[in-house]
Structure formats: structure tokens, C-alpha cells
Design a protein around this motif. Sequence first.
Motif, PDB file in Angstrom:
ATOM      1  N   ASN A 105      59.287-133.765 -23.806  1.00  0.00           N
ATOM      2  CA  ASN A 105      59.327-134.541 -25.051  1.00  0.00           C
ATOM      3  C   ASN A 105      60.711-135.130 -25.307  1.00  0.00           C
ATOM      4  O   ASN A 105      60.838-136.257 -25.776  1.00  0.00           O
ATOM      5  CB  ASN A 105      58.879-133.681 -26.235  1.00  0.00           C
ATOM      6  CG  ASN A 105      57.366-133.591 -26.321  1.00  0.00           C
ATOM      7  OD1 ASN A 105      56.727-134.425 -26.936  1.00  0.00           O
ATOM      8  ND2 ASN A 105      56.778-132.615 -25.657  1.00  0.00           N
ATOM      9  N   LEU A 106      61.752-134.355 -24.961  1.00  0.00           N
ATOM     10  CA  LEU A 106      63.113-134.866 -25.146  1.00  0.00           C
ATOM     11  C   LEU A 106      63.333-136.121 -24.295  1.00  0.00           C
ATOM     12  O   LEU A 106      63.832-137.142 -24.774  1.00  0.00           O
ATOM     13  CB  LEU A 106      64.128-133.777 -24.749  1.00  0.00           C
ATOM     14  CG  LEU A 106      65.589-134.172 -24.861  1.00  0.00           C
ATOM     15  CD1 LEU A 106      66.026-134.191 -26.333  1.00  0.00           C
ATOM     16  CD2 LEU A 106      66.496-133.220 -24.083  1.00  0.00           C
ATOM     17  N   LEU A 107      62.933-136.046 -23.036  1.00  0.00           N
ATOM     18  CA  LEU A 107      63.215-137.148 -22.116  1.00  0.00           C
ATOM     19  C   LEU A 107      62.366-138.390 -22.391  1.00  0.00           C
ATOM     20  O   LEU A 107      62.718-139.485 -21.954  1.00  0.00           O
ATOM     21  CB  LEU A 107      63.002-136.692 -20.667  1.00  0.00           C
ATOM     22  CG  LEU A 107      63.977-135.614 -20.178  1.00  0.00           C
ATOM     23  CD1 LEU A 107      63.589-135.123 -18.797  1.00  0.00           C
ATOM     24  CD2 LEU A 107      65.418-136.124 -20.176  1.00  0.00           C
ATOM     25  N   THR A 108      61.251-138.222 -23.096  1.00  0.00           N
ATOM     26  CA  THR A 108      60.375-139.382 -23.337  1.00  0.00           C
ATOM     27  C   THR A 108      60.483-139.896 -24.776  1.00  0.00           C
ATOM     28  O   THR A 108      59.678-140.716 -25.189  1.00  0.00           O
ATOM     29  CB  THR A 108      58.895-139.007 -23.061  1.00  0.00           C
ATOM     30  OG1 THR A 108      58.595-137.823 -23.798  1.00  0.00           O
ATOM     31  CG2 THR A 108      58.635-138.767 -21.593  1.00  0.00           C
ATOM     32  N   SER A 109      61.470-139.396 -25.537  1.00  0.00           N
ATOM     33  CA  SER A 109      61.513-139.779 -26.960  1.00  0.00           C
ATOM     34  C   SER A 109      62.719-140.618 -27.346  1.00  0.00           C
ATOM     35  O   SER A 109      63.105-140.643 -28.511  1.00  0.00           O
ATOM     36  CB  SER A 109      61.455-138.526 -27.837  1.00  0.00           C
ATOM     37  OG  SER A 109      60.257-137.847 -27.628  1.00  0.00           O
ATOM     38  N   TYR A 110      63.339-141.281 -26.388  1.00  0.00           N
ATOM     39  CA  TYR A 110      64.416-142.209 -26.756  1.00  0.00           C
ATOM     40  C   TYR A 110      63.776-143.461 -27.335  1.00  0.00           C
ATOM     41  O   TYR A 110      62.873-144.032 -26.717  1.00  0.00           O
ATOM     42  CB  TYR A 110      65.244-142.588 -25.523  1.00  0.00           C
ATOM     43  CG  TYR A 110      66.210-141.511 -25.088  1.00  0.00           C
ATOM     44  CD1 TYR A 110      67.467-141.405 -25.670  1.00  0.00           C
ATOM     45  CD2 TYR A 110      65.862-140.606 -24.095  1.00  0.00           C
ATOM     46  CE1 TYR A 110      68.367-140.427 -25.264  1.00  0.00           C
ATOM     47  CE2 TYR A 110      66.751-139.610 -23.682  1.00  0.00           C
ATOM     48  CZ  TYR A 110      68.000-139.538 -24.276  1.00  0.00           C
ATOM     49  OH  TYR A 110      68.883-138.570 -23.884  1.00  0.00           O
ATOM     50  N   THR A 111      64.188-143.837 -28.532  1.00  0.00           N
ATOM     51  CA  THR A 111      63.635-145.060 -29.139  1.00  0.00           C
ATOM     52  C   THR A 111      64.775-145.818 -29.815  1.00  0.00           C
ATOM     53  O   THR A 111      65.896-145.321 -29.915  1.00  0.00           O
ATOM     54  CB  THR A 111      62.608-144.730 -30.250  1.00  0.00           C
ATOM     55  OG1 THR A 111      63.227-143.829 -31.175  1.00  0.00           O
ATOM     56  CG2 THR A 111      61.345-144.117 -29.705  1.00  0.00           C
ATOM     57  N   GLU A 112      64.432-147.013 -30.285  1.00  0.00           N
ATOM     58  CA  GLU A 112      65.372-147.751 -31.123  1.00  0.00           C
ATOM     59  C   GLU A 112      65.584-146.954 -32.397  1.00  0.00           C
ATOM     60  O   GLU A 112      64.612-146.385 -32.926  1.00  0.00           O
ATOM     61  CB  GLU A 112      64.745-149.088 -31.526  1.00  0.00           C
ATOM     62  CG  GLU A 112      64.571-150.071 -30.386  1.00  0.00           C
ATOM     63  CD  GLU A 112      65.878-150.772 -30.063  1.00  0.00           C
ATOM     64  OE1 GLU A 112      66.565-151.187 -31.022  1.00  0.00           O
ATOM     65  OE2 GLU A 112      66.217-150.876 -28.865  1.00  0.00           O
ATOM     66  N   ALA A 113      66.801-146.934 -32.911  1.00  0.00           N
ATOM     67  CA  ALA A 113      67.030-146.219 -34.177  1.00  0.00           C
ATOM     68  C   ALA A 113      66.339-146.985 -35.305  1.00  0.00           C
ATOM     69  O   ALA A 113      66.327-148.215 -35.290  1.00  0.00           O
ATOM     70  CB  ALA A 113      68.518-146.131 -34.440  1.00  0.00           C
ATOM     71  N   PRO A 114      65.728-146.281 -36.255  1.00  0.00           N
ATOM     72  CA  PRO A 114      65.094-146.983 -37.373  1.00  0.00           C
ATOM     73  C   PRO A 114      66.152-147.739 -38.189  1.00  0.00           C
ATOM     74  O   PRO A 114      67.325-147.349 -38.176  1.00  0.00           O
ATOM     75  CB  PRO A 114      64.466-145.862 -38.207  1.00  0.00           C
ATOM     76  CG  PRO A 114      65.024-144.585 -37.700  1.00  0.00           C
ATOM     77  CD  PRO A 114      65.627-144.818 -36.369  1.00  0.00           C
TER      78      PRO A 114
END
Length: 275
Positions: free
Chosen positions: A171-180
Motif C-alpha cells: 500500500n505504501l508503494l502504490t499510494s503516491y499521489t498528487e498532493a490535494p
Amino acid sequence: MLKKTILGVLALAAVALGSATVQAAEENAHTEQQDWSFAGVFGTYDQNQLRRGFHIYREVCSSCHGLDFIAFRNLSEPGGPEYSEDQVRALAAEFTIADETAEGGEREGVPADRWPNPFASEQIARDSNGGAFPPDLSLMAKARGIHMDFPWWVFNYFTAYQEAGADYIYNLLTSYTEAPEGTEVPAGQYYNEYFPGHLIAMAPPLSDGLISYDDEATPETVEQYALDIAAFLQWTADPHMVERKATGFKVIIFLIVLAVLMYLVKRRIWRDIHD
Ligand code: HEC
């Protein structure tokens, strides 16, 4: 007397379950639990997946993270990636190991050597990572868990759930997103929805197509890479999990047989006594 014993056992069980909630209480976002091959009482590690995971570790993570508790020879042990001894010898020989007793203070690696740490000291590691320390990954799958609300974690006792570390890493490695919008991300930090606090000092290490796999059928996506490295890190943290589960199962069967025998013995001993 019997009532007291039962109450005692219930109280102990409550304490044991209570401590498990505390352990699981570290707050993070919703976890997507995966279908691991090593899940459940009869689960085993998938050798091909461990090899792919090791490939990811070597190509990507090993430039920052150590794997201090793994020796090259562990990679050929049964139940792991099971490379042949020749392959492991050749792999070890690719590394130069610092050794004060060797001529010139250095020598070629041998299977008994531990995986060499990418940095000579914690300070050097921090200096190369903007002040943050990339932790050793050998036991990471044991050091991290996932948050579950009551009553879900209760079921873990029945399903023999031991994959919380792998689920965390995936989950850590797949949860990089644009910051809100409105969230400021300081330099050297990255927004990760899953990481507690959401700001992590590790740049997203994986991207689609980054690593090529020999096996054409396996997708080269962030999700697949994350699954494979998480499975590999579960193995490094718990290489004897499969044996342990098998022993546990045999012990339970033994106890059931023993209980039946004891019951029959009890009936026989007491058969002539009537009140
Ligand atoms: C460029 C260096 C770098 C690379 C490459 C890298 N990491 Fe990291 N990693 C870091 C740093 C720095 C931290 C500490 C982050 C922090 O504390 O904010 C970290 C932290 C972590 C953590 C701990 C997170 C936590 O819960 O505290 C895990 C797990 C992790 N990395 C896994 C990986 C995996 C798996 C790979 C390979 C796919 C990888 N890293 C590649 C630098 C790196």
C-alpha cells in the motif's frame, strides 16, 4: 472451580486480544489487503515471485536500503528464492567486501557474506537522502502493520493472518499521489496517501515499465512490482513462516487425537463407578 477457570481463560484471552488492538492502532489510510500466496494455514511463498522481488530490491531499493540480516547464501535456502549455489557464488563474487584481514582491506564476496549496506554509516546515508534515513529492509515486514477496526482484526486469529507487513509495504508503494490542493509539500518530501502524516522523504521508487522481467507474462506495472517486492520482504523478515505454520497444524492434529484418547481412557477408568 470450573467456572473460575473458564472466567480466568476468558480474561486472559481478552488481555491478549486487547494488546493486539493497541499494536494495530497506528493510524493510516484504508488498506487494500492483497491475496498473498503465503496467506492462510497452508500458504507457501511463490518462488518466482520471490525471485522477481529480489530483482526489484537489487535494481531499485538496494541503492538506498540495506538488507543487513540477509547473507547471499540465504538466497539458495529451501523455501526462499532458491537460487542454485553456483548462482549465489557468482552473485556474491560481483561484490567487493571490506575485510580488515584481507590484503588491501578488501576482497571478493563469498556466499557467507551479508548483503553489503549501500552506505558506510548512518550519517552518510542521511547526507545522501536530504537528512532522512532509509531504514534497513530485512525486518521491515515485521516492523510495520496495518490498522483494522473492531471487529475485523478478531478474524485474524482464525485466518492465521500474518501478512500485515506485506500489505503495508504494498500500500505504501502504490499510494503516491498528487498532493490535494492547499497541502504544501516541502522540498525533499513527497505526498503519499498511505504513509502516516502523508509526507515521506522517499521519492516514489517505482514507475510502470521501470524494471523488465524475464517472464513475459508478468505485467511490468507499479502494482506488480509492489506485490513482488512486498512478498520478498515478507520472506526476508520471516523465512521460516511456512515451516512454522506446518508445525502448528501438526500440533493441532496431535492435540485433537490426544484429546480423543484421553477421553477414552477417562471413560475406561471410571466405567465401573456409578453414583
Ligand atoms: C533514493 C533512495 C531510496 C530508494 C531507491 C528507496 N527508498 Fe525507501 N526510503 C528512503 C528514505 C529516505 C526513507 C525514509 C522516509 C521517511 O522517513 O520519511 C525510506 C523509507 C522506506 C520505508 C519505510 C516507510 C515507513 O513506514 O517508515 C519502506 C518500507 C521503504 N522505504 C521501502 C522501499 C522499497 C521497497 C524500495 C524499492 C522498491 C525503496 N524503499 C527504495 C529512500 C529510498
